[in-house]
Design a protein around this motif. Structure first.
Motif, PDB file in Angstrom:
ATOM      1  N   LEU A  11       0.826  -1.198   0.000  1.00  0.00           N
ATOM      2  CA  LEU A  11       0.000   0.000   0.000  1.00  0.00           C
ATOM      3  C   LEU A  11       0.870   1.262   0.000  1.00  0.00           C
ATOM      4  O   LEU A  11       0.517   2.255  -0.645  1.00  0.00           O
ATOM      5  CB  LEU A  11      -0.932  -0.010   1.215  1.00  0.00           C
ATOM      6  CG  LEU A  11      -1.951   1.108   1.296  1.00  0.00           C
ATOM      7  CD1 LEU A  11      -2.882   1.062   0.075  1.00  0.00           C
ATOM      8  CD2 LEU A  11      -2.751   1.002   2.571  1.00  0.00           C
ATOM      9  N   VAL A  12       1.994   1.220   0.681  1.00  0.00           N
ATOM     10  CA  VAL A  12       2.894   2.368   0.708  1.00  0.00           C
ATOM     11  C   VAL A  12       3.428   2.654  -0.696  1.00  0.00           C
ATOM     12  O   VAL A  12       3.527   3.811  -1.115  1.00  0.00           O
ATOM     13  CB  VAL A  12       4.058   2.128   1.700  1.00  0.00           C
ATOM     14  CG1 VAL A  12       5.086   3.240   1.636  1.00  0.00           C
ATOM     15  CG2 VAL A  12       3.516   1.975   3.110  1.00  0.00           C
ATOM     16  N   TRP A  13       3.749   1.621  -1.444  1.00  0.00           N
ATOM     17  CA  TRP A  13       4.221   1.804  -2.813  1.00  0.00           C
ATOM     18  C   TRP A  13       3.136   2.453  -3.667  1.00  0.00           C
ATOM     19  O   TRP A  13       3.411   3.374  -4.440  1.00  0.00           O
ATOM     20  CB  TRP A  13       4.623   0.452  -3.411  1.00  0.00           C
ATOM     21  CG  TRP A  13       5.138   0.568  -4.811  1.00  0.00           C
ATOM     22  CD1 TRP A  13       6.426   0.815  -5.187  1.00  0.00           C
ATOM     23  CD2 TRP A  13       4.371   0.465  -6.020  1.00  0.00           C
ATOM     24  NE1 TRP A  13       6.505   0.871  -6.554  1.00  0.00           N
ATOM     25  CE2 TRP A  13       5.264   0.659  -7.091  1.00  0.00           C
ATOM     26  CE3 TRP A  13       3.039   0.227  -6.289  1.00  0.00           C
ATOM     27  CZ2 TRP A  13       4.842   0.619  -8.414  1.00  0.00           C
ATOM     28  CZ3 TRP A  13       2.628   0.186  -7.614  1.00  0.00           C
ATOM     29  CH2 TRP A  13       3.528   0.388  -8.654  1.00  0.00           C
ATOM     30  N   PHE A  18       0.991   7.059  -6.604  1.00  0.00           N
ATOM     31  CA  PHE A  18      -0.139   7.953  -6.793  1.00  0.00           C
ATOM     32  C   PHE A  18       0.264   9.393  -6.494  1.00  0.00           C
ATOM     33  O   PHE A  18      -0.106  10.315  -7.221  1.00  0.00           O
ATOM     34  CB  PHE A  18      -1.313   7.540  -5.899  1.00  0.00           C
ATOM     35  CG  PHE A  18      -2.481   8.466  -6.013  1.00  0.00           C
ATOM     36  CD1 PHE A  18      -3.263   8.478  -7.149  1.00  0.00           C
ATOM     37  CD2 PHE A  18      -2.803   9.332  -4.975  1.00  0.00           C
ATOM     38  CE1 PHE A  18      -4.344   9.341  -7.264  1.00  0.00           C
ATOM     39  CE2 PHE A  18      -3.872  10.189  -5.083  1.00  0.00           C
ATOM     40  CZ  PHE A  18      -4.652  10.197  -6.226  1.00  0.00           C
ATOM     41  N   GLY A  19       1.028   9.612  -5.429  1.00  0.00           N
ATOM     42  CA  GLY A  19       1.494  10.955  -5.091  1.00  0.00           C
ATOM     43  C   GLY A  19       2.394  11.530  -6.171  1.00  0.00           C
ATOM     44  O   GLY A  19       2.289  12.712  -6.513  1.00  0.00           O
TER      45      GLY A  19
END
Length: 60
Positions: A11-13, A18-19
């Motif tokens: 999820l962090v990836w 996305f950012g």
């Protein structure tokens, strides 16, 4: 034979990607908006006539 995915993103990836995409799209928008403001006279932005697009003008 079992198949396992070689890589499963966390999820962090996803949040980082996305950012980065959001930052790139935002930067591209402002760069293009700045560039279109600097166009020569025949290509400058203009407001349409109230008769052509009455929904773009505030009510009187």
């Amino acid at each position: 034979m079992t198949t396992h995915s070689a890589w499963k993103p966390a999820l962090v990836w996803h949040a980082k990607v996305f950012g980065a995409l959001l930052a790139a799209c935002t930067a591209a928008y402002f760069a293009l908006a700045y560039a279109t403001d600097k166009l020569p006279a025949p290509y400058q932005k203009h407001r349409p006539a109230p008769e052509a697009a009455p929904w773009t003008h505030p009510a009187r």
